[in-house]
Design an enzyme around this catalytic site. Structure first.
Site, PDB file in Angstrom:
ATOM      1  CD  GLN A  57      -2.841  -1.040   2.439  1.00 18.98           C
ATOM      2  OE1 GLN A  57      -2.450  -1.627   3.435  1.00 18.98           O
ATOM      3  NE2 GLN A  57      -3.976  -0.375   2.411  1.00 18.98           N
ATOM      4  CG  ASN A 206      -3.064  -7.006   8.664  1.00 16.94           C
ATOM      5  OD1 ASN A 206      -3.213  -6.368   9.699  1.00 16.94           O
ATOM      6  ND2 ASN A 206      -3.830  -6.798   7.593  1.00 16.94           N
ATOM      7  CD  GLU A 207      -7.950  -6.599   8.474  1.00 20.24           C
ATOM      8  OE1 GLU A 207      -8.546  -6.866   7.401  1.00 20.24           O
ATOM      9  OE2 GLU A 207      -8.013  -5.488   9.019  1.00 20.24           O
ATOM     10  CD  GLU A 416      -5.302  -2.429   9.788  1.00 20.34           C
ATOM     11  OE1 GLU A 416      -6.415  -2.213   9.241  1.00 20.34           O
ATOM     12  OE2 GLU A 416      -4.409  -3.131   9.280  1.00 20.34           O
ATOM     13  CD  GLU A 472      -6.878   1.793   2.487  1.00 15.77           C
ATOM     14  OE1 GLU A 472      -7.283   0.618   2.588  1.00 15.77           O
ATOM     15  OE2 GLU A 472      -6.165   2.350   3.349  1.00 15.77           O
TER      16      GLU A 472
END
Length: 532
Positions: A57, A206-207, A416, A472
């Site tokens: 990103q 992450n996630e 986050e 994004e």
């Protein structure tokens, strides 16, 4: 920067529930709001205030420094129609070349920690050591980490933020194959050896929920399987991918604990994400739906890390499509983390769904739950750009309490939390930097974190998402989350009002909210005009 002293902003949060509330009664946690003033001093002295970003990103330089391609390079370049504006992260926001300037801004903002990810394909272009180490990529991360430390900012490193080396995807299907477990563990061990003496906070994934569902059930994220396309099986692949992620996480944590943790004195965990699920009604069927919805999003990962197996509701509904852990893996998964990171953005109402008659099974319908943002024609919270995110601070409070009570997590970080807004391309820079709503968002969510801490949840940090406006994912550049405005053409950075607020908050200063200050300025101007 405006350091005007004023009365602190009063925000609304939920009151404390009864300490004896069981997780099975989580729907009973009251949502009536009370007023509270939020200060830095309300949090423990060792509480960390930070912000985050990720490699794909932010970095750009997709074909520089001998970096290898990742699945996100392939996905955006081969399927631009799946990105809202047809864009990609080839340049992103150019952090690869601007990191020194960026870290200077972080220091000026007062960040205590910066959360970022290592691009696997930048350090190991072929995905594994045998295919070669990229010295340029390794040097970049050493330089980046050293610059953070030199400026008093703690680096918090994520090993995998969705950008798998394309070489491993091509060779054996990436996370669809059990072979990924050894390759991820080797990559993690390489990073521990190379950077571990400088890093105190490691995150394996992450996630993983987002990666598994959006990438293999919906087809909206790389590698783009499932959804309306012909590739993939949304009834099986998300479960296989998650299973291999959990085993890879276990292997990496074992490696760190056995070889590195004692001498490097760091911590390792995993970052999960979940909406808060609120029952649409007090009917038992909706209360049961709440538990299933949370099981399928959060329990999918935390239950194996607590009990060594998937939630009972998933075993009953998914049946043979849900992989099984060996007895050894099951035992070793229990407590396989030092902390859990929680990413929270919104909440939704849930109600029991009638079982689908469709012959096509999918993870998306397996939980037999219907989600809605409205109850009695009233939204659960203020709707933001795009419609998927509603501002529901009390949902974060409930999620933290539920996680502690249900899974007995000893340490939590809010890794986050952030607010989406439209990328308005035809407004003046001065207007683009006015984001009073974002300041209000973070104030209210910090209040919920504070309340959770007061109720015994051991939350040790809050990371704003994101520090910079950036790429994004499937939304491209049509929206912004950052507290630092980025001109996507020139890459110039400008602090938004929320960044000035965050700086003063971390420093323990009281500040006038941007909206209140503008109201006061307008009132002064009105008085001047009346006098003339």
């Amino acid at each position: 920067m405006d350091n005007t002293q004023a009365e602190p902003l009063v925000v609304a949060i939920v009151p404390k529930p009864n300490a004896s509330t069981e997780h099975t009664n989580s729907h009973l946690i009251p949502v009536t709001r009370s007023k509270i003033v939020v200060h830095r001093r309300d949090f423990p002295q060792d509480f960390i205030f930070g912000a985050g970003g990720s490699a794909y990103q932010c970095e750009g330089a997709y074909n520089e420094g001998n970096r290898g391609p990742s699945i996100w390079d392939t996905f955006t370049q081969r399927s631009p129609a799946k990105i809202s504006d047809g864009s990609n992260g080839n340049q992103a926001i150019n952090c690869y070349h601007m990191y020194k300037e960026d870290i200077k801004i972080m220091k000026q903002t007062g960040l205590e920690s910066y959360r970022f990810s290592i691009s696997w394909s930048r350090v190991l272009p072929g995905g594994r050591l045998a295919a070669g180490v990229n010295k340029d990529g390794v040097k970049f991360y050493h330089d980046f980490i050293d610059e953070l430390l030199a400026n008093g900012i703690k680096p918090s490193v994520t090993l995998f933020h969705w950008d798998l080396p394309q070489a491993l995807e091509d060779e054996y299907g990436g996370f669809l194959s059990h072979r990924i477990v050894d390759d991820f563990c080797e990559y993690a061990e390489f990073c521990f050896w190379e950077f571990g003496d400088k890093i105190k906070y490691w995150t394996t994934f992450n996630e993983p929920h987002t990666f598994a569902v959006n990438g293999y059930a919906l087809g909206e994220f790389a590698p783009g399987r499932g959804g309306k396309g012909d590739e993939g099986d949304p009834a099986i692949e998300p479960y296989v991918v998650t299973h291999n992620i959990l085993l890879a996480h276990k292997a990496a944590v074992e490696e760190y604990r056995n070889k590195f943790q004692k001498c490097q004195e760091g911590e390792i965990g995993i970052v999960l994400n979940s909406m808060w699920m609120e029952p649409l009604s007090d009917v038992q069927a909706d209360i049961d739906a709440q538990k299933r919805a949370l099981d399928f999003m959060l329990g999918w990962f935390l239950e194996p890390l607590t009990t060594g197996d998937y939630p009972k509701s998933m075993r009953e509904l998914v049946k043979g499509r849900l992989p099984k852990f060996s007895a050894d893996d099951s035992e070793k998964l229990k407590g396989c983390y030092d902390f859990i990171g929680m990413n929270y953005y919104t909440a939704t109402y849930v109600t029991n769904a009638v079982k689908s008659n469709s012959e096509k099974l999918s993870y998306e319908t397996d939980d037999q739950v219907t989600k809605t943002f409205e109850r009695n024609q009233k939204p659960i919270g203020h709707a933001l750009y795009g419609g998927w995110q509603h501002v529901v601070p009390w949902g974060l409070y409930k999620l933290l309490v539920y996680t502690k009570e249900t899974y007995h997590v000893p340490v939590l970080y809010v890794t986050e939390s952030g607010m989406v807004e439209e990328n308005k391309t035809k407004i003046l820079l001065s207007e683009a930097r006015r984001d009073a709503e974002r300041t209000d968002y973070h104030q209210k969510h910090l209040a919920s974190v504070r309340d959770a801490i007061d109720d015994g949840v051991n939350v040790k940090g809050y990371f704003v998402w994101s520090f910079f406006d950036n790429f994004e994912w499937n939304l491209g550049y049509i929206c912004r989350y950052g507290i630092i405005h980025v001109d996507y053409k020139s890459f110039e950075r400008y602090p938004k009002e929320s960044a000035i607020w965050y700086k003063n908050f971390i420093a323990g200063k009281s500040t006038t909210s941007p909206a209140k200050r503008r109201r006061e300025e307008a009132q002064v101007e009105l008085v001047k005009r009346q006098k003339t």
